[in-house]
Design an enzyme around this catalytic site. Structure first.
Site, PDB file in Angstrom:
ATOM      1  N   GLU A 116       0.856  -1.201   0.000  1.00 23.66           N
ATOM      2  CA  GLU A 116       0.000   0.000   0.000  1.00 23.66           C
ATOM      3  C   GLU A 116       0.880   1.235   0.000  1.00 23.66           C
ATOM      4  O   GLU A 116       2.023   1.174   0.420  1.00 23.66           O
ATOM      5  CB  GLU A 116      -0.818   0.064   1.305  1.00 23.66           C
ATOM      6  CG  GLU A 116      -1.692  -1.110   1.548  1.00 23.66           C
ATOM      7  CD  GLU A 116      -2.188  -1.132   2.995  1.00 23.66           C
ATOM      8  OE1 GLU A 116      -2.116  -0.105   3.686  1.00 23.66           O
ATOM      9  OE2 GLU A 116      -2.629  -2.202   3.417  1.00 23.66           O
ATOM     10  N   LYS A 118       2.211   4.662   1.552  1.00 17.95           N
ATOM     11  CA  LYS A 118       2.310   5.214   2.901  1.00 17.95           C
ATOM     12  C   LYS A 118       1.947   6.692   2.790  1.00 17.95           C
ATOM     13  O   LYS A 118       2.693   7.489   2.218  1.00 17.95           O
ATOM     14  CB  LYS A 118       3.724   5.045   3.435  1.00 17.95           C
ATOM     15  CG  LYS A 118       3.885   5.495   4.865  1.00 17.95           C
ATOM     16  CD  LYS A 118       5.250   5.069   5.395  1.00 17.95           C
ATOM     17  CE  LYS A 118       5.407   5.428   6.850  1.00 17.95           C
ATOM     18  NZ  LYS A 118       5.246   6.850   7.143  1.00 17.95           N
ATOM     19  N   ASP A 120       1.345  10.458   3.817  1.00 19.78           N
ATOM     20  CA  ASP A 120       2.120  11.302   4.723  1.00 19.78           C
ATOM     21  C   ASP A 120       1.241  12.384   5.334  1.00 19.78           C
ATOM     22  O   ASP A 120       1.303  13.547   4.963  1.00 19.78           O
ATOM     23  CB  ASP A 120       3.294  11.920   3.950  1.00 19.78           C
ATOM     24  CG  ASP A 120       4.335  12.479   4.896  1.00 19.78           C
ATOM     25  OD1 ASP A 120       4.240  12.201   6.099  1.00 19.78           O
ATOM     26  OD2 ASP A 120       5.239  13.192   4.416  1.00 19.78           O
ATOM     27  N   TYR A 228      -6.416   2.594   6.139  1.00 16.66           N
ATOM     28  CA  TYR A 228      -5.485   1.521   5.801  1.00 16.66           C
ATOM     29  C   TYR A 228      -5.516   0.320   6.743  1.00 16.66           C
ATOM     30  O   TYR A 228      -4.699  -0.569   6.645  1.00 16.66           O
ATOM     31  CB  TYR A 228      -4.064   2.060   5.675  1.00 16.66           C
ATOM     32  CG  TYR A 228      -3.573   2.817   6.894  1.00 16.66           C
ATOM     33  CD1 TYR A 228      -3.375   2.169   8.097  1.00 16.66           C
ATOM     34  CD2 TYR A 228      -3.313   4.183   6.815  1.00 16.66           C
ATOM     35  CE1 TYR A 228      -2.931   2.845   9.209  1.00 16.66           C
ATOM     36  CE2 TYR A 228      -2.871   4.870   7.925  1.00 16.66           C
ATOM     37  CZ  TYR A 228      -2.676   4.195   9.115  1.00 16.66           C
ATOM     38  OH  TYR A 228      -2.243   4.861  10.213  1.00 16.66           O
ATOM     39  N   LYS A 315      10.546   3.676   2.920  1.00 12.56           N
ATOM     40  CA  LYS A 315      10.379   5.106   2.630  1.00 12.56           C
ATOM     41  C   LYS A 315      11.157   5.530   1.391  1.00 12.56           C
ATOM     42  O   LYS A 315      12.298   5.144   1.209  1.00 12.56           O
ATOM     43  CB  LYS A 315      10.819   5.929   3.846  1.00 12.56           C
ATOM     44  CG  LYS A 315       9.882   5.667   5.025  1.00 12.56           C
ATOM     45  CD  LYS A 315       9.955   6.608   6.131  1.00 12.56           C
ATOM     46  CE  LYS A 315       9.568   7.940   6.213  1.00 12.56           C
ATOM     47  NZ  LYS A 315       9.502   8.722   7.342  1.00 12.56           N
ATOM     48  N   CYS A 409      18.433  47.506   5.858  1.00 20.36           N
ATOM     49  CA  CYS A 409      17.202  47.094   5.185  1.00 20.36           C
ATOM     50  C   CYS A 409      17.321  47.324   3.680  1.00 20.36           C
ATOM     51  O   CYS A 409      17.672  48.424   3.249  1.00 20.36           O
ATOM     52  CB  CYS A 409      16.021  47.889   5.747  1.00 20.36           C
ATOM     53  SG  CYS A 409      14.490  47.539   4.865  1.00 20.36           S
ATOM     54  N   CYS A 412      14.658  50.292   2.835  1.00 18.48           N
ATOM     55  CA  CYS A 412      14.712  51.678   3.326  1.00 18.48           C
ATOM     56  C   CYS A 412      16.068  52.027   3.939  1.00 18.48           C
ATOM     57  O   CYS A 412      16.261  53.121   4.457  1.00 18.48           O
ATOM     58  CB  CYS A 412      13.587  51.918   4.335  1.00 18.48           C
ATOM     59  SG  CYS A 412      13.862  51.063   5.895  1.00 18.48           S
ATOM     60  N   CYS A 427      13.719  45.045  10.517  1.00 15.00           N
ATOM     61  CA  CYS A 427      13.937  46.444  10.160  1.00 15.00           C
ATOM     62  C   CYS A 427      13.083  47.256  11.130  1.00 15.00           C
ATOM     63  O   CYS A 427      11.858  47.104  11.154  1.00 15.00           O
ATOM     64  CB  CYS A 427      13.507  46.703   8.718  1.00 15.00           C
ATOM     65  SG  CYS A 427      13.335  48.466   8.377  1.00 15.00           S
ATOM     66  N   CYS A 433       9.085  52.258   6.377  1.00 12.85           N
ATOM     67  CA  CYS A 433       9.637  51.260   5.445  1.00 12.85           C
ATOM     68  C   CYS A 433       8.534  50.777   4.493  1.00 12.85           C
ATOM     69  O   CYS A 433       7.557  50.168   4.930  1.00 12.85           O
ATOM     70  CB  CYS A 433      10.229  50.111   6.248  1.00 12.85           C
ATOM     71  SG  CYS A 433      10.908  48.786   5.245  1.00 12.85           S
TER      72      CYS A 433
HETATM   73  S1  IVH Z   1      -0.115   0.519   8.887  1.00 12.95           S
HETATM   74  C1  IVH Z   1       0.233  -1.778  12.681  1.00 12.95           C
HETATM   75  N1  IVH Z   1      -0.515   1.571   6.497  1.00 12.95           N
HETATM   76  O1  IVH Z   1       2.667   5.497   8.793  1.00 12.95           O
HETATM   77  C2  IVH Z   1      -0.168  -1.002  11.473  1.00 12.95           C
HETATM   78  N2  IVH Z   1       0.400   2.964   8.204  1.00 12.95           N
HETATM   79  O2  IVH Z   1       4.568   3.921  11.279  1.00 12.95           O
HETATM   80  C3  IVH Z   1       0.257   0.410  11.564  1.00 12.95           C
HETATM   81  N3  IVH Z   1       0.770   5.285   7.498  1.00 12.95           N
HETATM   82  O3  IVH Z   1       1.987   6.838  11.553  1.00 12.95           O
HETATM   83  C4  IVH Z   1       0.144   1.274  10.428  1.00 12.95           C
HETATM   84  N4  IVH Z   1       0.041   5.053   5.434  1.00 12.95           N
HETATM   85  O4  IVH Z   1      -0.210   6.571  10.329  1.00 12.95           O
HETATM   86  C5  IVH Z   1      -0.069   1.781   7.758  1.00 12.95           C
HETATM   87  N5  IVH Z   1      -0.946   2.374   4.348  1.00 12.95           N
HETATM   88  C6  IVH Z   1      -0.515   2.576   5.608  1.00 12.95           C
HETATM   89  C7  IVH Z   1      -0.050   3.840   6.035  1.00 12.95           C
HETATM   90  C8  IVH Z   1       0.399   3.984   7.348  1.00 12.95           C
HETATM   91  C9  IVH Z   1       0.538   5.893   6.326  1.00 12.95           C
HETATM   92  C10 IVH Z   1       1.351   5.939   8.687  1.00 12.95           C
HETATM   93  C11 IVH Z   1       0.727   5.581   9.981  1.00 12.95           C
HETATM   94  C12 IVH Z   1       1.861   5.593  10.985  1.00 12.95           C
HETATM   95  C13 IVH Z   1       3.065   5.360  10.129  1.00 12.95           C
HETATM   96  C14 IVH Z   1       3.605   3.947  10.312  1.00 12.95           C
END
Ligand code: IVH
Length: 670
Positions: A116, A118, A120, A228, A315, A409, A412, A427, A433
């Site tokens: 999946e 991740k 942010d 998720y 990541k 500045c 001015c 300033c 200014c």
């Molecule tokens: S699973 C035990 N799936 O990433 C399961 N986390 O450390 C825990 N996050 O802050 C999380 N997308 O909020 C999972 N598809 C995804 C995610 C996800 C973002 C965030 C989650 C947590 C950090 C994981």
């Protein structure tokens, strides 16, 4: 100072712990990280390794032993029924392979890995009972978090009712709250126009938004969500993938970018595809999460002391580009703050051409030891404003001048000042200014302040003609002054005059925000207006009175006091008063406030028929009471609707707390 090599292992461990504690605080409490995730993770790794090597320095309070905390005051804290865990992070594909092989050895049977994105943003737990949305809790320290139900209710993609007839009695969804890129960019433009510090990235903007006390503002921010994970005693399936499918059917937002993989090859294809494709998504993502699909297999694999063994987060690394420093400019804002900006040779980075990068302040420049012509590394990461992360000192020729922060500045020519303990240069020529004068008027007219339809070019034009030196001059502009302006006609003149006239109806809270008192943003202005319902009260408020207001600290209080201590400002305000602007809370707003519930703590529970839960919350506050999310010895009343949870009812009875229904409550505040 000792270098790293001279420090004993014990000292190194202590230093790392201190730094991580500090960064943890910046990140989780202030939502203002000072280093990238990558840097943070690398410090954490160093510490983990040292602690492994020297177990004699073990400490239960080490940053490696806990998940970060985002608990802030102002929200009720609620315990999570299931702890909210985080995942082991990795930046290397080799570690993904190790993870896969560990799972394979651990299970010794067929398995599938769900890949999946991740997301942010900021994590959330959504609780549904009998298909109704009942509560949203932030992660907090993983065991308990803040009740942000009223804010989450404003997020359109979070269903208030689940669809379908196969919904469990109790179900929890874990997911991410996100601020889409487009909203993030608009929000920052607005914040910059108002000289509020821009959010560094959508993640901070999302978590900052979720912690706002005023859910009305939250509603305007257009937050989004992605789910998720599904938790509960009666889950539809033994497969994580199937449960997410079900969640989607029940009406939750689940990303389509989910794939079940059998082999490492398939996993790496997913990583490679999304590393590129994610740039086209409307929201920020920072990696891929890999999870074992079968819930039974998840249980079999179990957990280490901190993380599940059945999942890992890979990541993506932030994109970097190399450029050269051409020159440094200085920008002056409405508060006089001077920001250095680097001019770079244009370079392509994450799909856009970058030629400017923020340098923040003098310390940031000194730390980089910047010289003209330097080869510099620029990074965008999750941040929209590119920054210089490193300088290649080895390739430096000796022609380039060292960057020395401006002494005067740029607008001015007044000598700049930098107060002790502050990072920013100012300033001090507030009254003379030009960018400061124009900036203050620009702030005054913004949509969220006085909402006068006049752009920066016109403000600049009127300033140059000597017609506009402060915002009060707006109310003295004449038809004849405007109609003669270049490219102006009758219509634009009349429109502007009408818009200025209409602004006289803007309520006191917003006028207060428009004044541009340093550190008084929209939310603070609102708080001040309610605590000091007229400008006369606020003008003479003391530090002590100001700091007694919820969420007003020394810094804001000091700024308010010194604003009104200045004769120029008092004069400005009294001219605005003469022009008929609103300088007291409206009768309507005032009339609604009472002390009928002063000192009383009330818990709301169940479903109501006359007003909504949020309306009851607002009524409690309007009448001086406090709304709390959980029943305790401090609770005075439980305002109970239909279907109040049996556990809550029992607890209230045990503690001898009075339970009242809608009708009795409305009578109390009548
Ligand atoms: S699973 C035990 N799936 O990433 C399961 N986390 O450390 C825990 N996050 O802050 C999380 N997308 O909020 C999972 N598809 C995804 C995610 C996800 C973002 C965030 C989650 C947590 C950090 C994981």
């Amino acid at each position: 100072m000792k270098t790293d090599k001279q420090l004993t292992p014990k000292e190194q461990i202590e230093q790392l712990r201190n730094r991580l504690h500090e960064h943890n605080y910046n990140y989780y409490v202030l939502s203002q990280p000072e280093i990238t995730d990558f840097e943070f993770d690398s410090l954490m790794r160093q510490l983990t390794e040292l602690e492994k090597e020297y177990p004699e320095f073990d400490d239960p309070n080490s940053p490696t032993k806990r998940v970060g905390s985002d608990i802030s005051t102002g929200f009720t804290q609620v315990k999570h029924r299931y702890p909210m865990l985080s995942l082991q992070n990795t930046y290397s594909q080799a570690e993904v392979t190790e993870f896969y092989n560990r799972v394979k050895r651990g299970l010794n049977e067929e398995f599938e890995i769900v890949c999946e994105l991740k997301f942010d943003g900021t994590s959330i737990s959504l609780i549904y009972e009998k298909g109704q949305f009942v509560q949203a809790i932030t992660r907090g320290d993983g065991r308990q978090g803040d009740d942000v139900t009223h804010n989450v209710r404003t997020i359109s993609s979070v269903p208030l009712l689940l669809r379908g007839d196969d919904v469990p009695e109790y179900v929890e969804f874990r997911g991410e709250i996100l601020l889409p890129w487009s909203v993030f960019e608009d929000l920052n433009k607005e914040r910059e126009a108002q000289e509020e510090p821009p959010f560094a990235n959508p993640r901070n903007a999302a978590s900052g938004t979720l912690k706002l006390l005023d859910s009305k503002i939250v509603a305007t921010r257009r937050l989004d969500s992605y789910i998720y994970f599904v938790l509960g005693e009666e889950l539809p399936s033994n497969s994580h993938f199937q449960n997410l499918e079900k969640a989607r059917q029940w009406g939750l937002k689940v990303s389509k970018a989910i794939t079940k993989c059998k082999t490492l090859q398939e996993i790496f294809e997913f990583l490679a595809h999304w590393d590129l494709e994610r740039k086209n998504l409307p929201v920020a993502t920072d990696g891929v999460v890999l999870k074992v699909d079968s819930l039974q297999q998840q249980r079999n694999l179990g957990f280490t002391s901190k993380f599940p063994r059945w999942a890992i987060a890979y990541k993506f690394s932030a994109e970097q580009a190399v450029s050269r420093l051409k020159s440094v400019d200085y920008q002056v804002g409405r508060t006089g703050a001077v920001t250095p900006v680097a001019n770079l040779e244009p370079v392509l980075l994450s799909g856009t051409t970058v030629q400017r990068a923020s340098l923040y302040n003098e310390d940031a420049i000194l730390e980089l030891d910047l010289h003209i012509g330097d080869k510099v590394y620029v990074e965008k990461g999750g941040d929209i404003i590119p920054k210089i992360t490193a300088v290649d000192r080895d390739s430096r020729t000796n022609e380039g001048e060292k960057i020395v922060f401006a002494t005067h500045c740029p607008a001015c020519d007044t000598a700049l000042v930098r107060d002790e303990g502050e990072a920013v240069h100012y300033c001090p020529n507030t009254a003379g200014c030009p960018p400061q004068i124009k900036g203050r008027v620009e702030h005054f007219v913004t949509r969220r302040a006085m909402n006068i339809t006049i752009g920066p070019e016109t403000i600049s034009l009127l300033y140059d003609k000597g017609l506009l030196n402060d915002a009060a001059d707006l109310y003295e502009l004449k038809y004849d002054d405007l109609v003669v302006l270049e490219r102006w006609g009758k219509t634009s003149t009349n429109n502007l005059l009408a818009s200025i006239e209409r602004s006289k109806e803007i309520p006191y809270e917003r006028v207060l925000f428009a004044l541009g008192i340093r550190f008084v943003g929209e939310t603070v202005a609102d708080k001040l207006a309610h605590a000091f319902p007229s400008i006369d009260l606020l003008k003479d408020a003391t530090m002590e009175q100001l700091t007694q207001v919820d969420e007003i600290g020394e810094r804001i209080a000091q700024s308010v006091v010194s604003f009104f201590a200045n004769e120029v400002h008092r004069n400005f305000v009294s001219r605005l008063e003469k022009h008929g602007l609103q300088f007291r809370l409206s009768e309507d707003t005032l009339a609604l406030r009472t002390d009928k519930l002063a000192g009383k703590t009330i818990v709301i529970s169940g479903v109501f028929s006359i007003h909504s839960r949020d309306e009851y919350k607002a009524m409690i506050q309007q009448n001086g009471g406090k709304n709390s999310g959980s029943i305790s010895g401090k609770t005075d009343y439980v305002l109970a609707g239909e279907n109040m949870g049996p556990a809550k009812l029992e607890k209230a009875k045990k503690l001898g707390i009075k339970i009242i229904d809608e009708h009795s409550f409305l009578k109390m505040i009548e």
